[in-house]
Scaffold this motif. Structure first.
Motif, mmCIF file in Angstrom:
data_model
loop_
_atom_site.group_PDB
_atom_site.id
_atom_site.type_symbol
_atom_site.label_atom_id
_atom_site.label_comp_id
_atom_site.label_asym_id
_atom_site.label_seq_id
_atom_site.Cartn_x
_atom_site.Cartn_y
_atom_site.Cartn_z
ATOM 1 N N ARG A 59 0.893 -1.409 0.122
ATOM 2 C CA ARG A 59 -0.097 0.134 0.044
ATOM 3 C C ARG A 59 0.918 1.201 0.155
ATOM 4 N NH1 ARG A 59 -4.381 -0.102 4.642
ATOM 5 N NH2 ARG A 59 -2.880 -1.349 5.966
ATOM 6 N N ILE A 61 0.922 5.350 0.497
ATOM 7 C CA ILE A 61 0.512 6.847 0.520
ATOM 8 C C ILE A 61 1.541 7.805 -0.019
ATOM 9 C CG2 ILE A 61 -0.051 8.323 2.647
ATOM 10 C CD1 ILE A 61 -0.278 6.023 4.563
ATOM 11 N N TYR A 81 -6.755 4.663 7.386
ATOM 12 C CA TYR A 81 -6.455 3.570 6.620
ATOM 13 C C TYR A 81 -6.712 2.200 7.497
ATOM 14 C CZ TYR A 81 -3.909 6.714 3.764
ATOM 15 O OH TYR A 81 -3.552 7.715 3.072
ATOM 16 N N TYR A 628 -12.405 12.091 3.998
ATOM 17 C CA TYR A 628 -12.057 10.723 4.450
ATOM 18 C C TYR A 628 -13.182 10.271 5.608
ATOM 19 C CZ TYR A 628 -7.385 11.577 2.472
ATOM 20 O OH TYR A 628 -6.323 11.799 1.430
ATOM 21 N N LYS A 630 -13.637 6.898 8.435
ATOM 22 C CA LYS A 630 -13.364 5.548 8.659
ATOM 23 C C LYS A 630 -14.282 5.062 9.971
ATOM 24 C CE LYS A 630 -9.750 2.597 10.624
ATOM 25 N NZ LYS A 630 -8.063 2.690 11.048
#
Length: 724
Positions: A59, A61, A81, A628, A630
């Motif tokens: 992954r 960033i 994340y 964003y 989460k």
């Protein structure tokens, strides 16, 4: 190799070769134009290569992601994340990270492939707030055991921070000012809020030489919340109220970061030297206030306060080149982290100090080197790499720490040295143009423990229609920490002991994943992934009850068997000026805790996480809008309840919570001036309910709330860029 590993690899090999023979369907596609597919990664690779060619799932960033989040340190950007949980500590000011439900002792944090020094060792338990992101090119994350390439304690994964080493322009100069609220507390450039200033200069001297230098100041003024601050005097010893005590809910701290890099490059040879210096000042205000009578003057309100000063040096020399047609890559690093503490008596009404005493609280120094030679066979089909790693760690803690005092060594400072010298080898075998295998092995000569070993096997299959299949197995190990080995806290109320006979934990990790990338004539790009993994850890170290008389007696021992499985799926859509990502992960964790005194149920406990982020660019306005989100689902764990006459493990809950951040980034004057405005923690999360006592870790039942943030905050970041 374990039987389960052999079975797993047999199944994966069969799947890979079977699917290779199957007829595939070709989507309507156009040539790849998305730069993400061409991102070059270095973590865990024999040679830097594109994500698509990597055997591991990596992954990334990017620097652009960091800019959109206005991230100043690593803690600012990781919270959004999947499968990553940032754990802030309001009392110490530290933030650490966990993955797969395993704490920061199982995850390794590196900069340019060199693990970072921390309070208790190298690469693990790193304070994320001490990692500045001003000169970062990208952050690479790999989940699962990476013991072959990165040695001890890379059990749940690694985070590798890649710094900038070149520039597109002759000169790049930037100056940044960033202002943030801390919850609803803020005063412009004053004693409330968060105030950041940064400068950076990079210069391409000629075709061979490049240099950069930067500095950053992060002044976090603390979060008072419902407390009284430094000069609060209304403390009542008979009726203490933690909600309204003296001091801060989040301690104030001021940080300075400086870095410099010089790089020389000619043809196939490159060498760079990187230097970082970090300084942190943190203030601790004791919530307890007492009276002190001074003859002829009167009664003063007094508290016993502390100041912590942390200094960290980082030297890294790296050389990459060719010798006799073979590639070599060698790094040498010297790091030291030193924390001093000053204790003093503070007279609140007058602001005066007395009985000031300073000494070193903790000191860790590391000499580290790693290197490898690749392309040994000079064969395009088989790339073989052999390498070494050498680690020499000197750890020190003063008797002021208290928890390391041994009855035979009262007042004596504890100083220990740990060394390991490792050899490793890996190969990347291109069986066909689309199918590759990567085996690896490492052997570690340990000074303190029995010698350890790690092994891995990775498989990657690519298809013409955009499908990618990867599978991996890894065996790794974790060595005991300083605390687990040497803790000694025994008094009238406590009996908590380390164990110098502890042995390293062993871990086995399995992963199977699939990825599908599709391009359409309309310009739409879809990337869909699904992955399943399983980790088991034997001889896991736990602090457990081993006796009852005269107090409950706790000790660190190898008793725990840990199992974790997870399934995750992620989806990304790119269309014109839109980018959308979404992911879901389900994690199940089982812990077999039994020490002959008490036993916990080893059933699997489950947790769900979901995240998404949206980005929309308006080129006409030179503006990007980003959101964003989460969701962290409820977590459960078995906690040792020592309050009962017969201790037992009780199932405890930590409630779920959601995080949302949003930002708008706009550039002016031909991209010379950037303005980023946004909000963090939009849902205003401060405390979450927990039935695990905060002062007891995972070993006592109780009821409390965990401080997870300081509420909704707003930021404004202004950056001036001059590129010549």
């Amino acid at each position: 190799m374990h039987k389960q590993a052999q079975a797993f690899l047999s199944i994966v090999s069969f799947i890979s070769f079977s699917t290779l023979a199957q007829e595939t369907v070709t989507d309507t596609v156009k040539p790849a134009t998305n730069t993400q597919l061409e991102e070059v990664v270095v973590t865990g690779q024999i040679e830097p290569q594109s994500i698509k060619k990597s055997v591991f799932n990596v992954r990334v960033i990017s620097a652009e992601d960091i800019k959109r989040q206005a991230g100043n340190n690593l803690a600012d950007v990781l919270n959004q994340y999947l499968n990553i949980t940032v754990r802030p500590n309001n009392e110490s000011g530290r933030s650490t990270v966990s993955m797969f439900g395993l704490d920061s002792n199982y995850l390794k944090v590196l900069v340019d492939n060199v693990p970072l020094v921390s309070d208790t060792g190298l690469g693990n338990n790193v304070d994320l707030t001490q990692i500045n992101l001003d000169d970062v090119q990208q952050i690479e994350i790999i989940e699962g055991a990476m013991g072959v390439t990165h040695g001890a304690n890379a059990v749940s994964g690694i985070i590798n921070i890649i710094t900038k080493k070149n520039t597109k322009n002759k000169w790049e100069l930037s100056a940044t000012v960033q202002e943030e609220t801390i919850g609803d507390e803020y005063a412009p450039f004053g004693d409330k809020g968060r105030h950041i200033q940064a400068l950076r200069a990079a210069h391409t001297i000629n075709d061979n030489w490049y240099a950069s230098v930067g500095g950053n100041r992060n002044d976090f003024k603390g979060y008072i919340d419902e407390r009284g601050g430094r000069d609060y005097t209304a403390y009542d010893p008979a009726n203490p109220d933690p909600e309204h005590d003296r001091g801060y809910s989040w301690l104030p701290k001021e940080q300075y970061f400086t870095n410099a890099l010089v790089r020389y490059q000619k043809e196939n040879f490159r060498i760079f030297y990187k230097f970082d210096y970090f300084d942190e000042h943190l203030d601790y205000y004791d919530p307890v206030v007492t009276d002190e009578f001074v003859t002829g003057v009167g009664t003063y309100r007094v508290s016993n306060d502390r100041r912590y000063d942390t200094n960290k040096f980082y030297h890294h020399l790296n050389a990459v080149g060719k010798v006799l047609g073979r590639n070599y890559n060698v790094s040498v690093s010297h790091q030291r982290q030193k924390r001093d503490v000053e204790t003093f008596k503070y007279y609140i009404q007058t602001g005066e100090e007395a009985n000031n005493k300073s000494e070193t609280y903790q000191d860790t120094e590391v000499l580290y080197s790693t290197g490898n030679i690749s392309n040994i066979l000079n064969n395009k089909k088989i790339d073989v790499q052999v390498g070494y790693e050498a680690v020499n760690t000197n750890g020190y803690t003063s008797s002021l720490g208290g928890v390391f005092n041994n009855p035979d060594q009262q007042g004596v400072n504890l100083k220990k040295r740990l060394e390991n010298y490792d050899l490793f080898s890996a190969a990347e075998i291109a069986v066909t143009e689309r199918f590759s295998i990567r085996p690896g092995v490492r052997y570690s000569f340990q000074s303190r423990f029995e010698d350890q070993w790690a092994a891995s096997l990775g498989l990657r299959q690519l298809y013409a229609n955009g499908h990618e299949v990867r599978a991996s197995y890894g065996r790794s190990y974790r060595t005991p920490t300083y605390d687990e080995l040497y803790t000694y806290m025994v008094d009238a109320n406590h009996d908590i002991r380390g164990n110098e006979d502890l042995k390293p934990e062993t871990a086995n990790s399995f992963e199977l994943s699939g990825k599908k990338t599709t391009f359409y004539e309309s310009g739409l790009q879809l990337v869909n992934t699904a992955a399943a993994s399983y980790i088991t850890i034997d001889d896991r170290i736990e602090q457990v009850i081993v006796g009852f008389n005269p107090n409950l007696q706790y000790k660190f021992i190898n008793i725990d068997k840990y199992q974790m499985w997870n399934f995750s799926t992620t989806h990304q859509l790119n269309y014109k000026n839109w980018q959308a990502k979404a992911g879901l992960i389900v994690v199940g964790i089982s812990r077999d805790l039994s020490n002959g005194v008490v036993k916990a149920d080893d059933k699997f406990l489950y947790n769900v996480q979901f995240n998404t982020n949206l980005a929309f660019a308006v080129p006409k306005w030179n503006t990007i809008f980003t959101l964003y989100y989460k969701l962290n689902g409820k977590t459960q764990q078995y906690v040792e309840n020592g309050s009962l006459s017969t201790p037992e493990y009780i199932l405890q809950d930590i409630e779920g919570f959601s995080l949302m951040d949003a930002s708008v980034r706009k550039t002016f004057f031909e991209k010379k001036f950037d303005v980023t405005f946004g909000a963090r923690n939009i849902f205003d999360v401060v405390n979450i309910r927990s039935s695990v006592a905060s002062n007891a870790g995972a070993h006592s039942a109780g009821s409390t709330s965990l401080l997870m943030g300081y509420g909704r905050s707003y930021f404004l970041k202004l950056t001036y860029n001059l590129n010549i």
